[in-house]
Design an enzyme around this catalytic site. Sequence first.
Site, PDB file in Angstrom:
ATOM      1  N   LYS A  87       0.778  -1.155   0.027  1.00 59.84           N
ATOM      2  CA  LYS A  87       0.028  -0.071   0.106  1.00 59.84           C
ATOM      3  C   LYS A  87       0.831   1.410   0.205  1.00 59.84           C
ATOM      4  O   LYS A  87       1.753   1.496   0.708  1.00 59.84           O
ATOM      5  CB  LYS A  87      -0.995   0.056   1.328  1.00 59.84           C
ATOM      6  CG  LYS A  87      -2.231   0.741   1.120  1.00 59.84           C
ATOM      7  CD  LYS A  87      -3.051   0.292   2.453  1.00 59.84           C
ATOM      8  CE  LYS A  87      -4.267   1.207   2.140  1.00 59.84           C
ATOM      9  NZ  LYS A  87      -4.814   1.041   3.514  1.00 59.84           N
ATOM     10  N   VAL A  88       0.491   1.905  -1.043  1.00 61.40           N
ATOM     11  CA  VAL A  88       1.546   3.324  -1.392  1.00 61.40           C
ATOM     12  C   VAL A  88       0.616   4.424  -1.329  1.00 61.40           C
ATOM     13  O   VAL A  88      -0.528   4.577  -1.910  1.00 61.40           O
ATOM     14  CB  VAL A  88       2.221   3.028  -2.596  1.00 61.40           C
ATOM     15  CG1 VAL A  88       3.080   4.244  -2.917  1.00 61.40           C
ATOM     16  CG2 VAL A  88       3.034   1.916  -2.560  1.00 61.40           C
TER      17      VAL A  88
END
Length: 216
Positions: A87-88
């Site tokens: 997750k960015v």
Amino acid sequence: MKFFIDTGNLAQIKEASELGILDGVTTNPSLMAKEGVKGEAAIAQHYKAICEIVDGDISAEVLSTDFESMVEEGKKLAAIHPNIVVKVPMIKDGIKAIKWFTDNGIRTNCTLIFSAGQAILAAKAGATYVSPFIGRIDDSGWDGIELIRQMRLIFDIQGYKTEILAASIRNALHIIKCAEAGADVCTCPLDSILGLLKHPLTDIGLAKFLEDAKKM
Ligand code: E4P
């Protein structure tokens, strides 16, 4: 529409998993901190424990905000388990990192999406998922579901393969509206999932059936 649970709590993940309708899990630093998970080893161990409960995509968020560190962190997270999705955050270096992960076979979830423009950029970079935060948009006086509708329209017209993962869900009605607006995935707190079960006429109807069953 796939159902993910939005928590780091193992008991809640187990409870949702036992319903038989769970497709994955999303976490974020706030949710992990709430469970008292601290330090690199404990964090990795916690993600492993989640992967053992649910056989589906598990989002694990990077904690750094510059390209090089995000890539290093993401590689380590992805190595924990094949179901981990990195997750960015939706920032300039985040887009660069998503492109790098895409080119190197690591799946991503672009988080903190609040506009169609942000979603387009993340999809162009090859994100596996984009996470528009419905509840937080509603809280700020805008319409979160309308963003899902707009994203569905754009993604269909453009042929983007990125999945729309509706996040920041506050209640059962949000889940219904996300399904109606064409979200591919909805990540929800356990209470909102269980809220879908409820209808007063079901309770009244069942009480009457059970009463009449005694006469059978
Ligand atoms: C998404 O992946 C986030 O973890 C989450 O949905 C944020 O929800 P909140 O607005 O309830 O914190």
